[in-house]
Design a protein around this motif. Sequence first.
Motif, PDB file in Angstrom:
ATOM      1  N   GLU A  25       0.985  -1.226   0.075  1.00 66.42           N
ATOM      2  CA  GLU A  25       0.083   0.121   0.359  1.00 66.42           C
ATOM      3  C   GLU A  25       0.805   1.246   0.075  1.00 66.42           C
ATOM      4  N   ASP A  26       2.011   1.410   0.931  1.00 67.82           N
ATOM      5  CA  ASP A  26       2.860   2.376   0.887  1.00 67.82           C
ATOM      6  C   ASP A  26       3.179   2.547  -0.526  1.00 67.82           C
ATOM      7  N   GLY A  27       3.845   1.408  -1.054  1.00 68.29           N
ATOM      8  CA  GLY A  27       4.493   1.645  -2.561  1.00 68.29           C
ATOM      9  C   GLY A  27       3.477   2.069  -3.621  1.00 68.29           C
ATOM     10  N   ALA A  28       2.383   1.546  -3.554  1.00 71.48           N
ATOM     11  CA  ALA A  28       1.245   2.144  -4.392  1.00 71.48           C
ATOM     12  C   ALA A  28       1.107   3.727  -4.104  1.00 71.48           C
ATOM     13  N   ALA A  29       0.918   4.165  -3.030  1.00 75.60           N
ATOM     14  CA  ALA A  29       0.854   5.452  -2.535  1.00 75.60           C
ATOM     15  C   ALA A  29       1.845   6.537  -3.075  1.00 75.60           C
ATOM     16  N   LEU A  30       3.019   5.906  -2.826  1.00 74.86           N
ATOM     17  CA  LEU A  30       4.426   6.678  -3.263  1.00 74.86           C
ATOM     18  C   LEU A  30       4.340   6.720  -4.625  1.00 74.86           C
ATOM     19  N   LEU A  31       3.962   5.509  -5.595  1.00 69.51           N
ATOM     20  CA  LEU A  31       4.098   5.579  -7.153  1.00 69.51           C
ATOM     21  C   LEU A  31       3.106   6.304  -7.674  1.00 69.51           C
ATOM     22  N   GLU A  32       1.699   6.458  -7.081  1.00 71.41           N
ATOM     23  CA  GLU A  32       0.717   7.403  -7.334  1.00 71.41           C
ATOM     24  C   GLU A  32       1.316   9.026  -7.411  1.00 71.41           C
ATOM     25  N   GLU A  33       1.663   9.188  -6.076  1.00 72.68           N
ATOM     26  CA  GLU A  33       2.153  10.573  -5.875  1.00 72.68           C
ATOM     27  C   GLU A  33       3.373  11.167  -6.811  1.00 72.68           C
ATOM     28  N   ALA A  34       4.306  10.282  -7.141  1.00 71.16           N
ATOM     29  CA  ALA A  34       5.264  10.375  -8.232  1.00 71.16           C
ATOM     30  C   ALA A  34       4.641  10.924  -9.713  1.00 71.16           C
ATOM     31  N   LEU A  35       3.757   9.775  -9.855  1.00 72.17           N
ATOM     32  CA  LEU A  35       3.206   9.932 -11.153  1.00 72.17           C
ATOM     33  C   LEU A  35       2.478  11.208 -11.259  1.00 72.17           C
ATOM     34  N   ALA A  36       1.676  11.563 -10.130  1.00 71.01           N
ATOM     35  CA  ALA A  36       1.124  12.868 -10.104  1.00 71.01           C
ATOM     36  C   ALA A  36       1.877  13.999 -10.283  1.00 71.01           C
ATOM     37  N   THR A  37       2.894  14.083  -9.705  1.00 69.04           N
ATOM     38  CA  THR A  37       4.047  14.934  -9.789  1.00 69.04           C
ATOM     39  C   THR A  37       4.552  15.056 -11.344  1.00 69.04           C
ATOM     40  N   LEU A  38       4.965  14.105 -11.901  1.00 69.82           N
ATOM     41  CA  LEU A  38       5.302  13.882 -13.191  1.00 69.82           C
ATOM     42  C   LEU A  38       4.104  14.706 -14.240  1.00 69.82           C
ATOM     43  N   ARG A  39       3.104  14.088 -14.165  1.00 65.79           N
ATOM     44  CA  ARG A  39       1.917  14.525 -14.824  1.00 65.79           C
ATOM     45  C   ARG A  39       1.541  16.104 -14.576  1.00 65.79           C
ATOM     46  N   ASP A  40       1.723  16.801 -13.513  1.00 67.93           N
ATOM     47  CA  ASP A  40       1.791  18.198 -13.217  1.00 67.93           C
ATOM     48  C   ASP A  40       2.980  18.804 -13.943  1.00 67.93           C
ATOM     49  N   ARG A  41       4.098  18.388 -13.835  1.00 65.72           N
ATOM     50  CA  ARG A  41       5.635  18.886 -14.617  1.00 65.72           C
ATOM     51  C   ARG A  41       4.977  18.753 -15.920  1.00 65.72           C
ATOM     52  N   ARG A  42       4.675  17.832 -16.625  1.00 64.32           N
ATOM     53  CA  ARG A  42       4.765  17.747 -18.157  1.00 64.32           C
ATOM     54  C   ARG A  42       3.481  18.659 -18.470  1.00 64.32           C
ATOM     55  N   SER A  43       2.390  18.636 -18.002  1.00 64.24           N
ATOM     56  CA  SER A  43       1.034  19.551 -18.411  1.00 64.24           C
ATOM     57  C   SER A  43       1.572  20.952 -18.234  1.00 64.24           C
ATOM     58  N   GLY A  44       2.417  21.277 -17.278  1.00 67.70           N
ATOM     59  CA  GLY A  44       2.769  22.554 -16.918  1.00 67.70           C
ATOM     60  C   GLY A  44       3.947  23.196 -18.097  1.00 67.70           C
ATOM     61  N   GLY A  45       4.816  22.185 -18.218  1.00 64.82           N
ATOM     62  CA  GLY A  45       5.879  22.179 -19.193  1.00 64.82           C
ATOM     63  C   GLY A  45       5.489  22.523 -20.453  1.00 64.82           C
TER      64      GLY A  45
END
Length: 105
Positions: A80-100
């Motif tokens: 569960e911790d791993g899934a939450a960390l992965l989702e957080e990292a993917l959300a950060t990456l998506r935000d960076r890509r859409s903003g970029g």
Amino acid sequence: MGEQERGEIAPRTVVSYWCLNGHETRPSFAAVEQVEPPEHWDCPRCGFPAGQDAANPPAPLRNEPYKTHLAYVKERRSEEDGAALLEEALATLRDRRSGGLATMR
């Protein structure tokens, strides 16, 4: 001739060590009153640890298999911790890509 050049040889003591395979090793040590010879010695023939008791030699050390970084992470984190960390990292990456992309146009 060697004693004349280098002086007298220090007194030595020979200690017998036996490994699990029955090999005897007899290294010599300087005979110093304050220093005891080591309890264990590595057998030069097989590499197992050797002890001074021939009837009860020490058991070989158990080598742990090589672990990857991922194996150590999985020991510390639950699924569960791993899934939450992965989702957080993917959300950060998506935000960076859409903003970029918006700033590049």
